[in-house]
Design a protein around this motif. Structure first.
Motif, PDB file in Angstrom:
ATOM      1  N   LEU A 476       0.833  -1.203   0.000  1.00 54.02           N
ATOM      2  CA  LEU A 476       0.000   0.000   0.000  1.00 54.02           C
ATOM      3  C   LEU A 476       0.866   1.251   0.000  1.00 54.02           C
ATOM      4  O   LEU A 476       0.574   2.232  -0.701  1.00 54.02           O
ATOM      5  N   ARG A 477       1.946   1.242   0.777  1.00 50.51           N
ATOM      6  CA  ARG A 477       2.851   2.396   0.803  1.00 50.51           C
ATOM      7  C   ARG A 477       3.442   2.651  -0.577  1.00 50.51           C
ATOM      8  O   ARG A 477       3.521   3.796  -1.037  1.00 50.51           O
ATOM      9  N   GLN A 478       3.864   1.592  -1.257  1.00 49.69           N
ATOM     10  CA  GLN A 478       4.434   1.750  -2.591  1.00 49.69           C
ATOM     11  C   GLN A 478       3.406   2.321  -3.566  1.00 49.69           C
ATOM     12  O   GLN A 478       3.744   3.161  -4.412  1.00 49.69           O
ATOM     13  N   PHE A 479       2.158   1.889  -3.441  1.00 50.21           N
ATOM     14  CA  PHE A 479       1.142   2.397  -4.358  1.00 50.21           C
ATOM     15  C   PHE A 479       0.863   3.885  -4.106  1.00 50.21           C
ATOM     16  O   PHE A 479       0.748   4.663  -5.048  1.00 50.21           O
ATOM     17  N   VAL A 480       0.721   4.259  -2.833  1.00 52.57           N
ATOM     18  CA  VAL A 480       0.395   5.660  -2.513  1.00 52.57           C
ATOM     19  C   VAL A 480       1.459   6.590  -3.070  1.00 52.57           C
ATOM     20  O   VAL A 480       1.157   7.703  -3.528  1.00 52.57           O
TER      21      VAL A 480
END
Length: 485
Positions: A476-480
């Protein structure tokens, strides 16, 4: 150090398998640390190797568990522990052994005797944790040992011993029989000052019991690693860091750990998004201005001029599946976006099971990181006819009643596993949303191997919008960080 090199390399490899990045230079640094610190003080060695191999605070728990496997506190049987003791023959014998061990636990807790607690943890595993099944010869279970022992029931006896010691009664009166934790002797008629002191003492004893449970778990993993190998146990018996824990498998402990990561994660992501936005304000090269500037350098474009873009914050719309199967994933993502709301011009949040309900006011009016479990649990306004997720019905309901929330500056995030429970998926409704939005991304907590299996229509929706695997907080961090600014 030669005999320790395979252990250090094994520890580094196990950390990488659990998502803790480290390279060859880090392993070399860790070896230098071990040479400098020596092996006399194991805890000092633990801290030194951690300084060489770790980068984030959230990685510490998995590191400690793996360090105890690759650099155990003992090899073979512990001193004072009889490995030849057979497992309890029946429930009565198990209760008898547990009562004796609880009495010793209460005494060690009252005396704050760390050495006795360490030795007692090894005895608990040896006497209560051996698996009886012949197919698991050499196997040990911390859950079995702790279930039989019930160490929390020793708190009352330890508290009684501490009271007796304060009153000058030698030996104390705690008999270790346990009873419930809150049944401390004389608590009802004690003066208020005594009850106040007891409350703090009881909290300390609870923390000590929790630490004792961890000792039992560490000892169990050590014994199993000797029987089956440290590499095997490190793969299957060590929990990954919170950010690597799959949302769909997270239990109560993992969910609480994830909640604690929201604030620092949001702060870090917000600062990076702001920096990206500042860089994006400088647009493409302005050829006319660049050539005009080059006249002062004989036609050489030494100082390129850029077209200036008007920086703006995008709008964000979250459309979240709140059914029980993926509710944990949706709740965590909502709380993260709530903490990052300042990075967007406008944020609107919608939840659905089979019809859509707006959650914007509930979420954004709460303090960042607040516990919204009860608010999210109430899905009565998100259901119609049944309680199963129905993506087609929800997408139609969104386009009928909330499509005005989507515009050319809007980034839409859809959170869910795209499992329709064999109802009509209505892909045209998703096309209508994609036609109006700046971008539409679908975050799916399931592995791509499961897309299209059973009642999943993920491949159908993936043909219309970009679908991304988002199984844990790290993904999720990578996507944001890739969200358009």
């Amino acid at each position: 150090m030669t005999s320790l090199e395979p252990r250090l390399v094994g520890l580094a490899g196990a950390l990488r398998r659990h998502g803790v990045a480290n390279g060859t230079s880090d392993v070399v640094d860790a070896a230098a640390v071990m040479t400098a610190l020596g092996l006399e003080d194991r805890e000092r060695l633990r801290e030194g190797v951690a300084a060489a191999l770790l980068r984030r605070t959230g990685q510490r728990q998995v590191y400690d568990d793996l360090f105890d496997l690759w650099f155990p506190a003992a090899l073979g049987s512990r001193t004072g522990v009889d490995d030849d003791v057979p497992p309890p023959a029946d429930a009565a014998e198990a209760r008898s052994r547990a009562a004796q061990l609880r009495e010793e636990l209460a005494r060690a807790l009252a005396d704050h005797d760390e050495a006795a607690l360490e030795s007692l943890a090894a005895r608990v595993v040896a006497e209560l944790g051996r698996l009886p099944n012949e197919a698991t010869t050499g196997g040990w279970s911390s859950a079995q040992a702790l279930d039989i022992l019930a160490p929390q029931t020793a708190i009352a006896a330890a508290l009684a011993r501490l009271r007796d010691a304060a009153d000058g009664i030698p030996g104390g009166s705690g008999n270790g029989s346990g009873g419930s934790e809150g049944s401390g002797a004389g608590s009802g008629g004690a003066p208020s000052g005594q009850r106040f002191a007891d409350r703090f003492t009881r909290d300390e004893l609870r923390a000590a019991v929790a630490a004792f449970r961890r000792r039992v778990e560490v000892e169990t993993r050590r014994r199993n690693a000797e029987a089956r190998g440290a590499e095997r146990i490190s793969r299957y018996a060590v929990r990954p860091p919170a950010e690597q824990t799959p949302f769909l498998l997270a239990g109560a402990v993992e969910v609480e750990e994830l909640r604690r990561t929201i604030a620092p994660l949001a702060k870090k992501l917000a600062s990076r998004m702001a920096a990206r936005r500042r860089r994006a304000a400088r647009g493409e090269i302005d050829i006319r201005k660049t050539l005009r500037r080059s006249m002062s350098t004989g036609g050489v474009p030494m100082r390129p001029a850029h077209k200036q873009r008007s920086p703006h914050r995008p709008d964000l719309v979250l459309l979240c599946d709140m059914s029980s199967s993926v509710a944990g994933f949706s709740r965590f993502t909502i709380l993260l976006m709530q903490a990052m709301a300042g990075q967007f011009r406008r944020v609107r949040i919608f939840g659905f099971v089979n019809v859509v309900d707006e959650l914007t006011d509930v979420v954004l009016s709460a303090p960042p990181g607040a516990d919204l479990t009860e608010a999210f649990r109430d899905t009565a306004r998100m259901t119609r006819w049944h309680n199963n997720s129905d993506y087609g019905s929800a997408l139609l309901d969104f386009t009928d009643h909330h499509l005005d929330s989507v515009g050319p500056r809007t980034s839409v995030l859809i959170l869910g596993d795209a499992r329709t429970n064999n109802t009509h998926p209505h892909p045209d409704a998703l096309r209508d949303i994609a036609a109006r939005a700046k971008s539409v991304d679908w975050l799916n907590p399931e592995s791509p191997r499961q897309w299209g299996v059973g009642d999943s229509v993920a491949p159908l929706y993936a043909d219309i919008v970009d679908m991304h695997e988002c199984a844990n907080a790290a993904q999720l961090r990578q996507f944001v960080m890739r969200l358009p600014v």
